[in-house]
Write a protein that holds these residues in place. Sequence first.
Motif, PDB file in Angstrom:
ATOM      1  N   THR A   1     -34.587 -22.208  28.136  1.00  0.00           N
ATOM      2  CA  THR A   1     -34.763 -21.304  27.260  1.00  0.00           C
ATOM      3  C   THR A   1     -35.867 -21.403  26.219  1.00  0.00           C
ATOM      4  O   THR A   1     -36.030 -22.531  25.539  1.00  0.00           O
ATOM      5  CB  THR A   1     -33.309 -20.710  26.559  1.00  0.00           C
TER       6      THR A   1
ATOM      7  N   HIS B   1     -35.953 -13.852  23.352  1.00  0.00           N
ATOM      8  CA  HIS B   1     -35.593 -15.070  24.459  1.00  0.00           C
ATOM      9  C   HIS B   1     -35.437 -14.895  25.786  1.00  0.00           C
ATOM     10  O   HIS B   1     -35.471 -13.797  26.379  1.00  0.00           O
ATOM     11  CB  HIS B   1     -34.017 -15.221  24.189  1.00  0.00           C
TER      12      HIS B   1
ATOM     13  N   ALA C   1     -34.972 -17.102  29.842  1.00  0.00           N
ATOM     14  CA  ALA C   1     -34.603 -18.359  30.563  1.00  0.00           C
ATOM     15  C   ALA C   1     -34.948 -18.250  32.068  1.00  0.00           C
ATOM     16  O   ALA C   1     -35.295 -17.258  32.732  1.00  0.00           O
ATOM     17  CB  ALA C   1     -33.055 -18.206  30.670  1.00  0.00           C
TER      18      ALA C   1
ATOM     19  N   CYS D   1     -31.469 -15.982  37.020  1.00  0.00           N
ATOM     20  CA  CYS D   1     -32.498 -16.220  36.065  1.00  0.00           C
ATOM     21  C   CYS D   1     -33.786 -16.401  36.932  1.00  0.00           C
ATOM     22  O   CYS D   1     -34.625 -16.343  36.207  1.00  0.00           O
ATOM     23  CB  CYS D   1     -32.132 -17.555  35.237  1.00  0.00           C
TER      24      CYS D   1
ATOM     25  N   ILE E   1     -31.260 -13.077  30.886  1.00  0.00           N
ATOM     26  CA  ILE E   1     -30.157 -13.641  30.346  1.00  0.00           C
ATOM     27  C   ILE E   1     -28.757 -12.878  30.389  1.00  0.00           C
ATOM     28  O   ILE E   1     -27.864 -13.094  30.795  1.00  0.00           O
ATOM     29  CB  ILE E   1     -30.175 -14.194  28.746  1.00  0.00           C
TER      30      ILE E   1
ATOM     31  N   LEU F   1     -26.073 -16.637  24.464  1.00  0.00           N
ATOM     32  CA  LEU F   1     -26.764 -17.825  23.687  1.00  0.00           C
ATOM     33  C   LEU F   1     -25.888 -17.842  22.469  1.00  0.00           C
ATOM     34  O   LEU F   1     -25.187 -17.154  21.778  1.00  0.00           O
ATOM     35  CB  LEU F   1     -27.988 -17.073  23.434  1.00  0.00           C
TER      36      LEU F   1
END
Length: 217
Positions: free
Chosen positions: A30, A38, A40, A98, A109, A116
Amino acid sequence: MEIDIQSLDPADQYRLISSTVVPRPIALITTWSERTGHNAAPFSFFNAMGENPPVLAIGLEDKRGSGELKDTTINIKETGEFVVHLVDEALAAAMNVCAISFPPEVSEIEQAGLTLAPSSKVRPQRIVQAPVAFECRKIAMIEVNQHRHITLGEVVRMHVRDGLFDMETGYIDPDRYHPIGRMFGRLYTQTRQHFEMEVPAYEAWLAGGGKEASAGR
C-alpha cells in the motif's frame, strides 16, 4: 542445456527467471499520494535482504502493455513510504483483485473488500486483514531500466496478527501462519508442508563420515 539469457527478449527472460526462482513470497504494497489517495498492488519479485536495519527488496515493474509506471512506483518515488503486507491463504483472493488494472476512479482496496487502518510511523495505511505488515521507508530505488525499479525499504514498524507470534522461540508460528508463494503465470503454492535440516558442526560432519556418509544416505 545452456541458455544465453541476455540474447532473449525481455518477455522470455521474465518467463525463465519467474519460473525458476520459485516459490516467491508476495508483497501486497500500500502507498499513498495527494493525487490518488491510497493504493494497493501485489508484487512477487520480493524478499527480505537483511537486518540491522531490517531491509526488504521489491522489484517494481511498469504496467503491462502501456509501459507506464505503476502508482506504487510513482508514490514511493514521491513520498518514500510504503507498507508491505504478506499474503496468506485467506488474503489470496483479495490480493488477486488488487492486481486488476482498475481505472483511476475505482479503488482496488474497496473492490477487494479490504479494510485500512492508520500505520504507526508512515503515511500509507495498512491492510487490517493481512497476517503481517511492514511499515517501510525507502532506502534506495535503482532504475535498472525504465520499466523496472528495484526498491530497498527499511522496516520501521511491524504488525503481526494476534496469535501468530511465538513468544518462546521469537519466530512466527508456522502452524498458524499459512502464506502463499508465487510460482509463475497463474500458479501459486501453499506452504503447509515443512521439514527440518540441521547444519552440523564440521567436526561432527567428519565424525559421521563426511562425504562418504552423505553419499550413502
